[in-house]
Scaffold this motif. Structure first.
Motif, mmCIF file in Angstrom:
data_model
loop_
_atom_site.group_PDB
_atom_site.id
_atom_site.type_symbol
_atom_site.label_atom_id
_atom_site.label_comp_id
_atom_site.label_asym_id
_atom_site.label_seq_id
_atom_site.Cartn_x
_atom_site.Cartn_y
_atom_site.Cartn_z
ATOM 1 N N PHE A 47 0.835 -1.197 0.000
ATOM 2 C CA PHE A 47 0.000 0.000 0.000
ATOM 3 C C PHE A 47 0.875 1.255 0.000
ATOM 4 O O PHE A 47 0.656 2.177 -0.789
ATOM 5 C CB PHE A 47 -0.908 -0.007 1.226
ATOM 6 C CG PHE A 47 -1.818 1.183 1.310
ATOM 7 C CD1 PHE A 47 -3.007 1.203 0.613
ATOM 8 C CD2 PHE A 47 -1.492 2.276 2.097
ATOM 9 C CE1 PHE A 47 -3.858 2.299 0.684
ATOM 10 C CE2 PHE A 47 -2.325 3.372 2.174
ATOM 11 C CZ PHE A 47 -3.508 3.383 1.469
ATOM 12 N N ALA A 48 1.876 1.277 0.859
ATOM 13 C CA ALA A 48 2.770 2.433 0.931
ATOM 14 C C ALA A 48 3.546 2.609 -0.372
ATOM 15 O O ALA A 48 3.775 3.743 -0.817
ATOM 16 C CB ALA A 48 3.729 2.273 2.105
ATOM 17 N N ALA A 49 3.938 1.503 -0.989
ATOM 18 C CA ALA A 49 4.685 1.593 -2.243
ATOM 19 C C ALA A 49 3.835 2.191 -3.360
ATOM 20 O O ALA A 49 4.325 3.026 -4.139
ATOM 21 C CB ALA A 49 5.186 0.209 -2.647
ATOM 22 N N VAL A 50 2.573 1.814 -3.434
ATOM 23 C CA VAL A 50 1.696 2.376 -4.468
ATOM 24 C C VAL A 50 1.474 3.864 -4.224
ATOM 25 O O VAL A 50 1.517 4.667 -5.162
ATOM 26 C CB VAL A 50 0.351 1.620 -4.513
ATOM 27 C CG1 VAL A 50 -0.630 2.320 -5.426
ATOM 28 C CG2 VAL A 50 0.568 0.186 -4.970
ATOM 29 N N ILE A 51 1.262 4.260 -2.979
ATOM 30 C CA ILE A 51 1.066 5.679 -2.664
ATOM 31 C C ILE A 51 2.328 6.475 -2.986
ATOM 32 O O ILE A 51 2.259 7.570 -3.564
ATOM 33 C CB ILE A 51 0.661 5.851 -1.183
ATOM 34 C CG1 ILE A 51 -0.676 5.179 -0.906
ATOM 35 C CG2 ILE A 51 0.629 7.319 -0.795
ATOM 36 C CD1 ILE A 51 -1.847 5.776 -1.644
ATOM 37 N N MET A 52 3.495 5.937 -2.640
ATOM 38 C CA MET A 52 4.758 6.633 -2.934
ATOM 39 C C MET A 52 5.003 6.739 -4.432
ATOM 40 O O MET A 52 5.478 7.764 -4.923
ATOM 41 C CB MET A 52 5.922 5.922 -2.252
ATOM 42 C CG MET A 52 5.862 5.989 -0.752
ATOM 43 S SD MET A 52 6.109 7.642 -0.124
ATOM 44 C CE MET A 52 7.861 7.740 -0.194
ATOM 45 N N LEU A 53 4.672 5.693 -5.169
ATOM 46 C CA LEU A 53 4.830 5.730 -6.620
ATOM 47 C C LEU A 53 3.906 6.775 -7.227
ATOM 48 O O LEU A 53 4.321 7.534 -8.116
ATOM 49 C CB LEU A 53 4.545 4.356 -7.219
ATOM 50 C CG LEU A 53 4.650 4.247 -8.731
ATOM 51 C CD1 LEU A 53 6.071 4.528 -9.188
ATOM 52 C CD2 LEU A 53 4.213 2.877 -9.190
ATOM 53 N N ALA A 54 2.679 6.854 -6.756
ATOM 54 C CA ALA A 54 1.746 7.866 -7.263
ATOM 55 C C ALA A 54 2.244 9.269 -6.944
ATOM 56 O O ALA A 54 2.130 10.182 -7.775
ATOM 57 C CB ALA A 54 0.361 7.643 -6.664
ATOM 58 N N ALA A 55 2.814 9.461 -5.768
ATOM 59 C CA ALA A 55 3.349 10.777 -5.405
ATOM 60 C C ALA A 55 4.537 11.141 -6.285
ATOM 61 O O ALA A 55 4.672 12.295 -6.705
ATOM 62 C CB ALA A 55 3.746 10.786 -3.934
ATOM 63 N N ALA A 56 5.394 10.162 -6.565
ATOM 64 C CA ALA A 56 6.552 10.421 -7.424
ATOM 65 C C ALA A 56 6.124 10.759 -8.842
ATOM 66 O O ALA A 56 6.678 11.676 -9.471
ATOM 67 C CB ALA A 56 7.483 9.210 -7.415
ATOM 68 N N VAL A 57 5.140 10.049 -9.357
ATOM 69 C CA VAL A 57 4.638 10.329 -10.712
ATOM 70 C C VAL A 57 3.990 11.708 -10.754
ATOM 71 O O VAL A 57 4.187 12.466 -11.712
ATOM 72 C CB VAL A 57 3.650 9.220 -11.157
ATOM 73 C CG1 VAL A 57 2.893 9.626 -12.401
ATOM 74 C CG2 VAL A 57 4.405 7.924 -11.379
ATOM 75 N N ALA A 58 3.243 12.057 -9.725
ATOM 76 C CA ALA A 58 2.609 13.376 -9.671
ATOM 77 C C ALA A 58 3.656 14.489 -9.603
ATOM 78 O O ALA A 58 3.513 15.520 -10.269
ATOM 79 C CB ALA A 58 1.671 13.460 -8.472
ATOM 80 N N ALA A 59 4.700 14.278 -8.837
ATOM 81 C CA ALA A 59 5.757 15.278 -8.748
ATOM 82 C C ALA A 59 6.488 15.427 -10.082
ATOM 83 O O ALA A 59 6.792 16.540 -10.519
ATOM 84 C CB ALA A 59 6.736 14.901 -7.645
ATOM 85 N N ALA A 60 6.755 14.309 -10.729
ATOM 86 C CA ALA A 60 7.431 14.371 -12.020
ATOM 87 C C ALA A 60 6.543 15.029 -13.077
ATOM 88 O O ALA A 60 7.018 15.825 -13.891
ATOM 89 C CB ALA A 60 7.823 12.973 -12.471
ATOM 90 N N ALA A 61 5.254 14.725 -13.052
ATOM 91 C CA ALA A 61 4.330 15.336 -14.003
ATOM 92 C C ALA A 61 4.196 16.830 -13.747
ATOM 93 O O ALA A 61 4.065 17.622 -14.681
ATOM 94 C CB ALA A 61 2.962 14.664 -13.914
ATOM 95 N N GLY A 62 4.249 17.218 -12.501
ATOM 96 C CA GLY A 62 4.189 18.637 -12.164
ATOM 97 C C GLY A 62 5.399 19.395 -12.657
ATOM 98 O O GLY A 62 5.298 20.558 -13.070
ATOM 99 N N GLU A 63 6.545 18.756 -12.632
ATOM 100 C CA GLU A 63 7.766 19.405 -13.135
ATOM 101 C C GLU A 63 7.733 19.531 -14.651
ATOM 102 O O GLU A 63 8.200 20.524 -15.206
ATOM 103 C CB GLU A 63 8.996 18.606 -12.706
ATOM 104 C CG GLU A 63 9.306 18.696 -11.244
ATOM 105 C CD GLU A 63 9.764 20.068 -10.827
ATOM 106 O OE1 GLU A 63 10.485 20.725 -11.602
ATOM 107 O OE2 GLU A 63 9.362 20.511 -9.734
ATOM 108 N N VAL A 64 7.190 18.551 -15.317
ATOM 109 C CA VAL A 64 7.170 18.556 -16.782
ATOM 110 C C VAL A 64 6.095 19.489 -17.319
ATOM 111 O O VAL A 64 6.327 20.250 -18.259
ATOM 112 C CB VAL A 64 6.945 17.121 -17.326
ATOM 113 C CG1 VAL A 64 6.699 17.132 -18.816
ATOM 114 C CG2 VAL A 64 8.140 16.251 -16.980
ATOM 115 N N CYS A 65 4.922 19.447 -16.723
ATOM 116 C CA CYS A 65 3.771 20.195 -17.260
ATOM 117 C C CYS A 65 3.828 21.689 -16.946
ATOM 118 O O CYS A 65 3.421 22.507 -17.768
ATOM 119 C CB CYS A 65 2.472 19.626 -16.703
ATOM 120 S SG CYS A 65 2.147 17.951 -17.287
ATOM 121 N N CYS A 66 4.264 22.038 -15.779
ATOM 122 C CA CYS A 66 4.158 23.463 -15.386
ATOM 123 C C CYS A 66 5.495 24.126 -15.250
ATOM 124 O O CYS A 66 6.366 23.846 -14.612
ATOM 125 C CB CYS A 66 3.384 23.566 -14.090
ATOM 126 S SG CYS A 66 1.726 22.887 -14.264
#
Length: 66
Positions: A47-66
């Motif tokens: 559960f923690a691994a999935v949440i951490m992976l989602a947070a990492a993807v969101a952070a990376a997408a935030g850097e790329v998109c904005c």
């Protein structure tokens, strides 16, 4: 669709996927012969691994998109 609704929808989707992943990990651990506390610990780690992976993807997408 408003931004708030999109964020809430994505957050709920991530939580559902995390719970499903944790349930699968716990079930596989029990099928492998692990005790209940060990299976629960492995489910919590999944559960923690999935949440951490989602947070990492969101952070990376935030850097790329904005």
């Amino acid at each position: 669709m408003s931004e708030v609704a999109a964020v809430l929808l994505i957050a709920m989707l991530v939580l559902v996927l995390a719970v499903l992943g944790a349930a699968g990990a716990g079930k596989l651990a029990r099928l492998d012969g692990a005790s209940y506390p060990t299976a629960l610990r492995q489910a919590a780690a999944a559960f923690a691994a999935v949440i951490m992976l989602a947070a990492a993807v969101a952070a990376a997408a935030g850097e790329v998109c904005c």
